[in-house]
Write a protein that holds these residues in place. Structure first.
Motif, PDB file in Angstrom:
ATOM      1  N   SER A 208     -12.800  31.933 -40.630  1.00 23.96           N
ATOM      2  CA  SER A 208     -11.703  31.888 -41.599  1.00 23.96           C
ATOM      3  C   SER A 208     -11.551  30.532 -42.263  1.00 23.96           C
ATOM      4  O   SER A 208     -10.930  30.419 -43.329  1.00 23.96           O
ATOM      5  CB  SER A 208     -10.385  32.250 -40.898  1.00 23.96           C
ATOM      6  OG  SER A 208     -10.022  31.226 -39.971  1.00 23.96           O
ATOM      7  N   GLY A 209     -12.063  29.497 -41.606  1.00 23.80           N
ATOM      8  CA  GLY A 209     -11.889  28.150 -42.131  1.00 23.80           C
ATOM      9  C   GLY A 209     -10.647  27.457 -41.621  1.00 23.80           C
ATOM     10  O   GLY A 209     -10.361  26.314 -42.001  1.00 23.80           O
ATOM     11  N   HIS A 210      -9.885  28.132 -40.743  1.00 21.90           N
ATOM     12  CA  HIS A 210      -8.640  27.559 -40.234  1.00 21.90           C
ATOM     13  C   HIS A 210      -8.690  27.495 -38.708  1.00 21.90           C
ATOM     14  O   HIS A 210      -8.985  28.485 -38.037  1.00 21.90           O
ATOM     15  CB  HIS A 210      -7.441  28.397 -40.672  1.00 21.90           C
ATOM     16  CG  HIS A 210      -7.355  28.589 -42.153  1.00 21.90           C
ATOM     17  ND1 HIS A 210      -6.988  27.582 -43.018  1.00 21.90           N
ATOM     18  CD2 HIS A 210      -7.620  29.673 -42.922  1.00 21.90           C
ATOM     19  CE1 HIS A 210      -7.012  28.028 -44.250  1.00 21.90           C
ATOM     20  NE2 HIS A 210      -7.401  29.295 -44.230  1.00 21.90           N
ATOM     21  N   SER A 211      -8.397  26.333 -38.161  1.00 18.55           N
ATOM     22  CA  SER A 211      -8.431  26.148 -36.715  1.00 18.55           C
ATOM     23  C   SER A 211      -7.283  25.249 -36.278  1.00 18.55           C
ATOM     24  O   SER A 211      -6.888  24.330 -37.002  1.00 18.55           O
ATOM     25  CB  SER A 211      -9.767  25.512 -36.289  1.00 18.55           C
ATOM     26  OG  SER A 211      -9.763  25.168 -34.923  1.00 18.55           O
ATOM     27  N   VAL A 212      -6.765  25.497 -35.091  1.00 22.02           N
ATOM     28  CA  VAL A 212      -5.755  24.607 -34.530  1.00 22.02           C
ATOM     29  C   VAL A 212      -6.413  23.275 -34.186  1.00 22.02           C
ATOM     30  O   VAL A 212      -7.628  23.178 -34.026  1.00 22.02           O
ATOM     31  CB  VAL A 212      -5.113  25.222 -33.265  1.00 22.02           C
ATOM     32  CG1 VAL A 212      -4.382  26.512 -33.601  1.00 22.02           C
ATOM     33  CG2 VAL A 212      -6.151  25.447 -32.168  1.00 22.02           C
ATOM     34  N   SER A 213      -5.599  22.245 -34.058  1.00 24.39           N
ATOM     35  CA  SER A 213      -6.118  20.932 -33.676  1.00 24.39           C
ATOM     36  C   SER A 213      -5.928  20.666 -32.184  1.00 24.39           C
ATOM     37  O   SER A 213      -6.496  19.711 -31.642  1.00 24.39           O
ATOM     38  CB  SER A 213      -5.438  19.827 -34.487  1.00 24.39           C
ATOM     39  OG  SER A 213      -4.033  19.860 -34.269  1.00 24.39           O
ATOM     40  N   HIS A 214      -5.111  21.499 -31.526  1.00 27.03           N
ATOM     41  CA  HIS A 214      -4.875  21.372 -30.083  1.00 27.03           C
ATOM     42  C   HIS A 214      -4.704  22.773 -29.502  1.00 27.03           C
ATOM     43  O   HIS A 214      -4.053  23.634 -30.116  1.00 27.03           O
ATOM     44  CB  HIS A 214      -3.618  20.542 -29.807  1.00 27.03           C
ATOM     45  CG  HIS A 214      -3.302  20.402 -28.349  1.00 27.03           C
ATOM     46  ND1 HIS A 214      -3.985  19.539 -27.522  1.00 27.03           N
ATOM     47  CD2 HIS A 214      -2.380  21.028 -27.559  1.00 27.03           C
ATOM     48  CE1 HIS A 214      -3.500  19.634 -26.288  1.00 27.03           C
ATOM     49  NE2 HIS A 214      -2.521  20.530 -26.288  1.00 27.03           N
ATOM     50  N   LEU A 215      -5.288  23.014 -28.331  1.00 31.09           N
ATOM     51  CA  LEU A 215      -5.224  24.338 -27.704  1.00 31.09           C
ATOM     52  C   LEU A 215      -4.762  24.205 -26.255  1.00 31.09           C
ATOM     53  O   LEU A 215      -5.309  23.389 -25.501  1.00 31.09           O
ATOM     54  CB  LEU A 215      -6.599  25.016 -27.749  1.00 31.09           C
ATOM     55  CG  LEU A 215      -6.687  26.446 -27.192  1.00 31.09           C
ATOM     56  CD1 LEU A 215      -5.804  27.396 -27.993  1.00 31.09           C
ATOM     57  CD2 LEU A 215      -8.133  26.945 -27.192  1.00 31.09           C
ATOM     58  N   GLU A 216      -3.772  25.009 -25.892  1.00 30.49           N
ATOM     59  CA  GLU A 216      -3.334  25.092 -24.506  1.00 30.49           C
ATOM     60  C   GLU A 216      -3.430  26.552 -24.067  1.00 30.49           C
ATOM     61  O   GLU A 216      -3.006  27.457 -24.797  1.00 30.49           O
ATOM     62  CB  GLU A 216      -1.887  24.593 -24.353  1.00 30.49           C
ATOM     63  CG  GLU A 216      -1.734  23.130 -24.711  1.00 30.49           C
ATOM     64  CD  GLU A 216      -0.424  22.540 -24.219  1.00 30.49           C
ATOM     65  OE1 GLU A 216       0.285  23.230 -23.457  1.00 30.49           O
ATOM     66  OE2 GLU A 216      -0.127  21.381 -24.581  1.00 30.49           O
ATOM     67  N   TYR A 217      -3.983  26.749 -22.857  1.00 28.64           N
ATOM     68  CA  TYR A 217      -4.107  28.133 -22.373  1.00 28.64           C
ATOM     69  C   TYR A 217      -4.251  28.142 -20.860  1.00 28.64           C
ATOM     70  O   TYR A 217      -4.842  27.225 -20.273  1.00 28.64           O
ATOM     71  CB  TYR A 217      -5.311  28.842 -23.010  1.00 28.64           C
ATOM     72  CG  TYR A 217      -5.278  30.340 -22.771  1.00 28.64           C
ATOM     73  CD1 TYR A 217      -4.337  31.137 -23.417  1.00 28.64           C
ATOM     74  CD2 TYR A 217      -6.161  30.940 -21.869  1.00 28.64           C
ATOM     75  CE1 TYR A 217      -4.276  32.500 -23.177  1.00 28.64           C
ATOM     76  CE2 TYR A 217      -6.104  32.303 -21.637  1.00 28.64           C
ATOM     77  CZ  TYR A 217      -5.158  33.074 -22.287  1.00 28.64           C
ATOM     78  OH  TYR A 217      -5.088  34.426 -22.048  1.00 28.64           O
ATOM     79  N   ASP A 218      -3.710  29.187 -20.248  1.00 30.41           N
ATOM     80  CA  ASP A 218      -3.830  29.411 -18.810  1.00 30.41           C
ATOM     81  C   ASP A 218      -4.949  30.427 -18.578  1.00 30.41           C
ATOM     82  O   ASP A 218      -4.811  31.597 -18.951  1.00 30.41           O
ATOM     83  CB  ASP A 218      -2.494  29.943 -18.266  1.00 30.41           C
ATOM     84  CG  ASP A 218      -2.516  30.143 -16.753  1.00 30.41           C
ATOM     85  OD1 ASP A 218      -3.610  30.074 -16.151  1.00 30.41           O
ATOM     86  OD2 ASP A 218      -1.441  30.390 -16.175  1.00 30.41           O
TER      87      ASP A 218
END
Length: 421
Positions: free
Chosen positions: A280-290
């Motif tokens: 899509s060309g769009h990404s988060v700059s930070h990822l948090e996940y369990d």
């Protein structure tokens, strides 16, 4: 042996994914307990499934399951509940992977199991016999494979099995997958309370069974699409279901945060469903996940995030330390060699805040990634070639444990693979 992997400029392809290892291994055990004469269709051709197929077909006195942790857990319960005497062993790493929780539970149900080496670890001598169903309490934070192994033999017991899972329950989707497949074969097995599973002594019914393709394997193609980052490219993956019971199907939602869009498509010729991936060309700059419910995806997302310069905080990783290798230490070590500093906390969390360090070699392209006899290290690191000139992978053939045709599939789409001894 070492592979030097160079990615193509574009990524447009259709990939026939391997069958799900998780479903294949469960289907083989359940089918055997059901007395089925026809083996499940579309079985995985990976090492882990192959050792179960051979063990069930040849019924040797000594069964070497090699490095297959799933096979060790499932076969321990199966052999304990099936007439005969066997020795169950594996690789040196397998002989240091704990199994006491499962053995203690099976002994409580009446199993006769002896340790032939260090107490609490394989190899095992198992004398199979009819076991009793009882109320059984087990910690919910142990490997879900221990729990699934106990559940699958439930319908063969002399009385109902009431399994109480105490504390925090990890990898619940894998438990739900087991229950769903058991019911597909006619078992009476269900959650009867928030932490209690009851399996009645109702025998399995033999049936034809078709195995879905593997969402874990799909995650590496999602990773390639995320790192290739070309909005004009398309990857099509076959044999994946929108309503999949595989825990790792969560990958499609997580990768949407990193720019990969998923579209399910029906095959015009009544073949298996397909998935089309676009960037899509769009990404988060930070990822948090369990990752408590999908720990096998952790390496994929650690590598993807670092390669995309996305900081992260991942939790629920406690089972990574007892996998094919200590995956937490392996990730920290290999990323540091490339110049990235990952921090861990309490053996169950990994964090990257963007901190860099000096790479192991002056030219980090000369750094080779060690795989530690762990298939997912090779599978997850190879796609980094899409963000670098190339990447080196040591002992690349470890992928046969779950995705035997991985390198062949990469070669087919134009990835250049140079071999060095």
């Amino acid at each position: 042996m070492q592979y030097i992997i160079t990615a193509p400029a574009a990524l447009n392809c259709t990939v026939k994914l391997p069958a799900s290892k998780s479903i294949s291994n469960r289907a083989l055990i359940i089918n055997a307990l059901a007395g089925g004469n026809t083996i499940p269709e579309n079985l995985s051709d990976c090492d882990d499934t192959d050792v179960i197929i051979k063990a069930l077909k040849d019924n040797p006195k000594e069964i070497d399951i090699k490095a297959a942790g799933t096979a060790m857990r499932f076969m321990t319960a199966y052999l304990a509940a099936t007439e005969g005497e066997h020795i169950l062993t594996g690789t040196e790493r397998m002989k240091h992977r704990p199994i006491a929780v499962l053995v203690d539970a099976l002994r409580y149900l009446g199993a006769k199991i002896e340790y032939l080496g260090e107490e609490g670890y394989p190899p095992l001598r198992i004398t199979g016999r009819k076991l009793w169903g009882r109320e059984l309490h087990i910690n919910g934070n142990v490997s879900s494979q221990f729990i699934s192994a106990l559940l699958m033999i439930g319908p063969t017991l002399r009385d109902k099995l009431e399994l109480h899972l105490e504390g925090n329950i990890i990898s619940r989707p894998y438990i739900d997958l087991t229950l769903w497949m058991m019911k597909e074969y006619g078992a009476d097995a269900e959650w009867t309370d928030i932490n209690v599973i009851t399996v009645k002594p109702k025998p399995y019914t033999p049936r034809r069974y078709y195995i879905e393709n593997d969402w874990s394997a799909a995650s590496y193609w999602y990773e390639m699409m995320a790192l290739n980052a070309r909005t004009e490219d398309t990857v099509t993956l076959t044999g994946l279901m929108d309503n999949s019971k595989q825990g790792d199907s969560i990958a499609r939602y997580l990768f949407s945060l990193l720019g990969v869009k998923t579209t399910f498509v029906k095959d015009d010729n009544n073949g298996p469903d397909m998935v089309k991936l676009k960037y899509s060309g769009h990404s988060v700059s930070h990822l948090e996940y369990d990752f408590l419910n999908c720990p096998d995806l952790a390496q994929t997302f650690v590598v993807t995030c670092i390669a995309k310069n996305v900081t992260f905080h991942f939790t629920g990783l406690q089972t990574l330390k007892i996998k094919e290798t200590d995956r937490i230490e392996a990730l920290k070590t290999e990323m540091r060699k490339l110049g990235y500093v990952i921090e861990d906390r309490d053996g169950c969390e990994l964090t990257w805040d963007g901190t860099l360090c000096k790479a192991e070699k002056d030219n980090d392209l000369d750094v080779a990634i060690d795989t530690y006899e762990d298939h997912r290290m090779a599978l997850a690191f190879a796609p980094m070639a899409f963000t670098r000139s190339y990447i080196r992978i040591n002992n690349p053939h470890v992928v046969t444990k779950s995705y035997p045709h991985y390198w062949e599939h990469l070669d087919n789409i134009g990835v250049e693979i140079e071999q060095e001894e």
